[in-house]
Scaffold this active site. Structure first.
Site, short mmCIF file in Angstrom:
data_model
loop_
_atom_site.label_atom_id
_atom_site.label_comp_id
_atom_site.label_asym_id
_atom_site.label_seq_id
_atom_site.Cartn_x
_atom_site.Cartn_y
_atom_site.Cartn_z
N LYS A 17 -28.44 32.21 -8.46
CA LYS A 17 -29.10 33.04 -7.46
C LYS A 17 -28.03 33.70 -6.62
O LYS A 17 -27.10 33.03 -6.15
CB LYS A 17 -30.00 32.15 -6.56
CG LYS A 17 -30.76 32.94 -5.52
CD LYS A 17 -32.05 33.46 -6.08
CE LYS A 17 -32.69 34.55 -5.26
NZ LYS A 17 -32.16 35.92 -5.51
N GLN A 19 -21.46 31.40 -2.99
CA GLN A 19 -22.92 31.29 -3.12
C GLN A 19 -23.32 29.88 -3.56
O GLN A 19 -24.40 29.40 -3.19
CB GLN A 19 -23.42 32.35 -4.10
CG GLN A 19 -24.87 32.74 -3.91
CD GLN A 19 -25.09 33.83 -2.85
OE1 GLN A 19 -24.33 34.78 -2.79
NE2 GLN A 19 -26.12 33.68 -2.04
N LYS A 29 -23.38 27.90 -0.26
CA LYS A 29 -24.40 28.45 0.63
C LYS A 29 -25.80 28.08 0.14
O LYS A 29 -26.65 27.61 0.90
CB LYS A 29 -24.26 29.98 0.65
CG LYS A 29 -25.23 30.67 1.58
CD LYS A 29 -25.37 32.17 1.32
CE LYS A 29 -24.07 32.90 1.33
NZ LYS A 29 -24.26 34.37 1.36
N LYS A 87 -23.41 35.90 -8.64
CA LYS A 87 -23.28 37.18 -7.93
C LYS A 87 -23.01 38.26 -8.96
O LYS A 87 -22.48 38.00 -10.03
CB LYS A 87 -22.11 37.11 -6.95
CG LYS A 87 -22.16 38.16 -5.86
CD LYS A 87 -23.06 37.71 -4.73
CE LYS A 87 -23.25 38.75 -3.67
NZ LYS A 87 -23.92 38.20 -2.47
N GLY A 113 -30.55 41.73 -3.41
CA GLY A 113 -29.74 42.77 -2.77
C GLY A 113 -28.44 42.25 -2.20
O GLY A 113 -28.24 41.05 -2.04
N ASP A 114 -27.55 43.15 -1.91
CA ASP A 114 -26.30 42.90 -1.16
C ASP A 114 -25.85 44.29 -0.71
O ASP A 114 -26.67 45.22 -0.68
CB ASP A 114 -25.25 42.20 -2.05
CG ASP A 114 -24.08 41.64 -1.23
OD1 ASP A 114 -24.23 40.57 -0.63
OD2 ASP A 114 -23.01 42.29 -1.17
N THR A 127 -31.82 37.73 6.73
CA THR A 127 -30.40 37.37 6.93
C THR A 127 -30.02 37.53 8.39
O THR A 127 -29.42 36.64 9.01
CB THR A 127 -29.49 38.21 6.03
OG1 THR A 127 -30.00 38.18 4.69
CG2 THR A 127 -28.08 37.67 6.04
N ASN A 138 -28.46 46.27 6.43
CA ASN A 138 -29.58 45.34 6.50
C ASN A 138 -29.30 44.15 7.44
O ASN A 138 -30.11 43.83 8.31
CB ASN A 138 -29.91 44.84 5.08
CG ASN A 138 -30.97 43.75 5.10
OD1 ASN A 138 -30.66 42.57 5.07
ND2 ASN A 138 -32.23 44.15 5.19
N SER A 163 -35.10 34.37 -0.04
CA SER A 163 -35.25 34.75 -1.45
C SER A 163 -35.84 33.59 -2.25
O SER A 163 -36.69 33.78 -3.12
CB SER A 163 -33.89 35.13 -2.05
OG SER A 163 -33.55 36.45 -1.74
#
Ligand code: NDP
Ligand code: 2IT
Length: 448
Positions: free
Chosen positions: A90, A111, A114, A126, A165-166, A209, A240, A380
């Protein structure tokens, strides 16, 4: 030589051309020393550190698309599937001209920890591309996204790997990618998160976020008997994460006075007008000069090399929300000289290693992105849950869960730091708490 130093040397030798990846690995392994030292024999025998620093696989592919002049363009696509010990891979997709394997690997590596911190069952990955969405027409964006997904779609799935998204990937790009996946697979499944609300997206994911960053910052300050109300904040970025960090900071009574983009920054001593910022950035996709033109209290400054930008102002809280290594040692010195109380990272790795050390040594409360920005990926995962049960939850329900998750993350990182004798070191606390769960799963699952 200690196990950590041995593996750090190996990782450096194998990835000498990947500075961002090496930076992320050094930070994590250095701060894990107390845990590794306590379990050295077991971890060494099972090659835990060698396995956790080597992705399960890294996929690179050509992305050809046709621009509005009929010219064929070629970009490079990436997906690094780093570790799925605790759940499907993810992590987001970054679309920015600076994207390369080092950047995607650093993001994928972070990630893992996290996602473990979120308390939800998601592994680390990622992806992205060196495609630059700036100045492209909607048709060009769609052409790129369709081509990108035509290849990426072979490697992902709701129980395999779920991108999101990123930087440069928002609701529009997720929509075009989802459409192409569905068309090729002939199947409607929750393969991406950040989807539109009419087709499986979750309420509060857009805000998650930035809101999560402020829920965590508030928990941190409360724990130190500091009231967030009335505090001034420096925020970087205007995408964002930054927009919804500014919005929630205001809801909690704080006053963000800056924001930025890649060409300049705003100083607005009366406080950022978040409705205007949304209009400029989310609707018009314009530069911050338009914000300044519509807001008499705001100053616009063109970005020049070597300037402190948003970090030069006297503020109580710093919230870096743009990109990696955007807050360096000189910025940290400026923030400390101006009496900053906390630095909490909305972006991934925005603070350089020496700046982090300086802030911590000077008594600044510092929480890194793995903990502080985990609200996005946590929500997410809540979107994945809703997709699995084919239901959608109310805004209040999702937002309430997000707030609970961020408060739990703060409690867990604070507790992990205490357990290993480094109380108040939330960087170590986050890395330790994230690592413990993943290692437990890796050991249980044998050599894989
Ligand atoms: P957006 O694309 O929405 O916004 C990015 C912002 O950062 C823009 O203001 C952009 O300016 C600025 N920026 C990007 N690259 C650079 C650069 N090289 N130099 C200076 N400014 C730059 O992205 P997000 O807000 O989603 O992401 C921001 C950060 O937060 C990233 O580090 C991302 O990895 C991280 N993050 C995002 C999550 C999410 O859910 N979206 C979750 C967790 C972390 P410009 O428009 O001029 O390029
Ligand atoms: O860095 C991140 O955590 C994100 N870009 C969000 C990833 C996600 O899967 O929501």
């Amino acid at each position: 030589m200690s196990y950590v130093d041995e593996v750090l040397e190996q990782v450096k030798a194998k990835n000498a051309d990947q500075p961002e990846f090496l930076q992320a690995v050094s930070e994590v392994l250095d701060s894990l020393r107390p845990v590794i030292d306590a379990n050295e024999e077991l971890y060494r025998k099972n090659a835990i550190l060698e396995r956790i620093t080597e992705p399960d696989r890294q996929i690179m592919f050509r992305v050809p698309w046709v621009d509005d002049n009929g010219q064929v363009q070629v970009n490079r696509g990436f997906r690094v599937q780093f570790n799925n010990a605790i759940g499907p891979y993810k992590g987001g997709l970054r679309l920015h001209p600076s994207v390369n394997l080092s950047i995607i690997k650093f993001l994928g590596f972070e990630q893992i920890f996290k996602n473990s911190l979120t308390t939800l069952p998601i592994g680390g990955g990622k992806g992205g591309s060196d495609f630059d969405p700036k100045g492209k027409s909607d048709r060009e964006i769609m052409a790129f996204c369709q081509s990108f997904m035509t290849e990426l779609g072979k490697y992902i799935g709701a129980d395999i790997d779920v991108p999101a998204g990123d930087i440069g990937t928002g609701a529009r790009e997720i929509g075009y990618m989802f459409g192409q996946y569905k068309r090729i697979q002939g199947m409607f499944e929750g393969v991406l998160t950040g989807k539109g609300l009419t087709w499986g997206g979750s309420l509060a994911r857009t805000q998650a976020t930035g809101y999560g960053l402020l829920y965590l910052t508030n928990a941190l300050l409360k724990d130190h008997n500091i009231d967030i109300a009335g505090k001034t904040c420096a925020v970087s970025g205007s995408g964002n994460v930054a927009i919804y960090a500014i919005e929630k900071a205001q809801q909690l009574g704080a006053k963000p006075v800056t924001c930025s983009d890649s060409t300049g920054w705003i100083y607005d001593p009366e406080g950022i007008d978040v409705a205007l910022l949304k209009e400029v950035k989310e609707v018009k996709r314009a530069r911050l000069t338009e914000y300044a033109a519509a807001r008499p209290s705001a100053e616009y400054h063109e970005k020049k090399n070597g300037e402190h930008g948003v970090w030069q102002y006297k503020v109580d809280l710093a919230l870096p929300c743009a990109t990696q290594n955007e807050l360096d040692l000189e910025d940290a010195k400026m923030l400390v000289a101006n009496g900053v109380i906390s630095v909490t990272e909305g972006a991934n790795m925005p603070t350089t290693l020496d700046a982090t050390k300086y802030l911590q040594e000077n008594g600044v409360l510092f929480v890194g992105g793995k903990a502080a920005n985990a609200g996005g990926v946590a929500t997410s995962a809540l979107e994945m849950s809703q997709n699995s049960e084919r239901l959608s939850w109310s805004f209040e329900e999702v937002d309430g869960k997000l707030k609970g998750i961020m408060e739990t993350i703060y409690a867990n990182i604070s507790d992990a730091a205490k357990r290993y004798g480094v109380e108040g070191d939330y960087v170590a606390g986050a890395n330790i708490a994230g690592f413990e769960k993943v290692v437990d799963a890796m050991l249980a699952q044998g050599v894989c």
